[in-house]
Design a protein around this motif. Structure first.
Motif, PDB file in Angstrom:
ATOM      1  N   UNK A  46      -1.843  -2.117   6.568  1.00  0.00           N
ATOM      2  CA  UNK A  46      -2.968  -1.275   6.166  1.00  0.00           C
ATOM      3  C   UNK A  46      -4.259  -1.910   6.659  1.00  0.00           C
ATOM      4  N   UNK A  47      -5.035  -1.154   7.413  1.00  0.00           N
ATOM      5  CA  UNK A  47      -6.385  -1.569   7.780  1.00  0.00           C
ATOM      6  C   UNK A  47      -7.327  -0.704   6.965  1.00  0.00           C
ATOM      7  N   UNK A  48      -7.971  -1.311   6.015  1.00  0.00           N
ATOM      8  CA  UNK A  48      -8.920  -0.630   5.147  1.00  0.00           C
ATOM      9  C   UNK A  48     -10.308  -0.936   5.695  1.00  0.00           C
ATOM     10  N   UNK A  49     -10.889   0.038   6.394  1.00  0.00           N
ATOM     11  CA  UNK A  49     -12.174  -0.169   7.061  1.00  0.00           C
ATOM     12  C   UNK A  49     -13.309   0.436   6.240  1.00  0.00           C
ATOM     13  N   UNK A  50     -14.316  -0.371   6.022  1.00  0.00           N
ATOM     14  CA  UNK A  50     -15.489   0.069   5.260  1.00  0.00           C
ATOM     15  C   UNK A  50     -16.534   0.643   6.217  1.00  0.00           C
ATOM     16  N   UNK A  51     -16.908   1.897   5.988  1.00  0.00           N
ATOM     17  CA  UNK A  51     -17.880   2.556   6.860  1.00  0.00           C
ATOM     18  C   UNK A  51     -19.316   2.138   6.579  1.00  0.00           C
ATOM     19  N   UNK A  92     -11.119   5.294  -3.660  1.00  0.00           N
ATOM     20  CA  UNK A  92     -10.360   5.677  -2.462  1.00  0.00           C
ATOM     21  C   UNK A  92      -9.615   4.475  -1.889  1.00  0.00           C
ATOM     22  N   UNK A  93     -10.222   3.309  -1.964  1.00  0.00           N
ATOM     23  CA  UNK A  93      -9.554   2.094  -1.492  1.00  0.00           C
ATOM     24  C   UNK A  93      -8.347   1.788  -2.378  1.00  0.00           C
ATOM     25  N   UNK A  94      -8.507   1.941  -3.678  1.00  0.00           N
ATOM     26  CA  UNK A  94      -7.400   1.678  -4.603  1.00  0.00           C
ATOM     27  C   UNK A  94      -6.237   2.628  -4.342  1.00  0.00           C
ATOM     28  N   UNK A  95      -6.535   3.887  -4.088  1.00  0.00           N
ATOM     29  CA  UNK A  95      -5.481   4.871  -3.790  1.00  0.00           C
ATOM     30  C   UNK A  95      -4.753   4.494  -2.497  1.00  0.00           C
ATOM     31  N   UNK A  96      -5.511   4.105  -1.473  1.00  0.00           N
ATOM     32  CA  UNK A  96      -4.916   3.729  -0.188  1.00  0.00           C
ATOM     33  C   UNK A  96      -4.019   2.500  -0.333  1.00  0.00           C
ATOM     34  N   UNK A  97      -4.475   1.522  -1.084  1.00  0.00           N
ATOM     35  CA  UNK A  97      -3.683   0.301  -1.283  1.00  0.00           C
ATOM     36  C   UNK A  97      -2.412   0.616  -2.063  1.00  0.00           C
TER      37      UNK A  97
END
Length: 105
Positions: A46-51, A92-97
């Motif tokens: 998972x790449x969680x990128x912060x915009x 949204x980050x928590x859901x993605x993780x």
């Protein structure tokens, strides 16, 4: 949510992070050929990128996700409207993780 980062000081609190350690990490980060290691990502990643950048820059530049996906086919790229610090409490980050950790294989 950063209570662990605070230490007492006269009249209040201050960050306990070592400036020298941060500068060392920054030098190390910018001197590594990270792209040469990407093909080692053979597992679900998972790449969680912060915009939302910080100080006019990003931890992960916008072009990195698509480039990384070309050599790491099991990559999931999720972008959130947070920065390097606020991502820790971004729903949204928590859901993605959670979704990523729920994957099998």
């Amino acid at each position: 949510y950063y209570r662990y980062e605070l230490g007492p000081r006269e009249g209040g609190f201050q960050a306990t992070t070592s400036k020298a350690a941060c500068l060392e990490d920054l030098r190390d980060f910018s001197s590594r050929p990270w792209e040469s290691l990407w093909n080692g990502l053979t597992m679900p990643t998972l790449l969680l990128r912060c915009r939302a950048g910080m100080g006019g820059t990003w931890v992960v530049d916008e072009a990195i996700g698509p480039a990384l996906a070309k050599v790491a086919p099991r990559l999931s790229l999720v972008e959130v409207d947070s920065n390097h610090f606020t991502v820790m409490v971004d729903p949204a980050a928590a859901v993605a993780i959670a979704a990523h950790l729920g994957q099998r294989g």
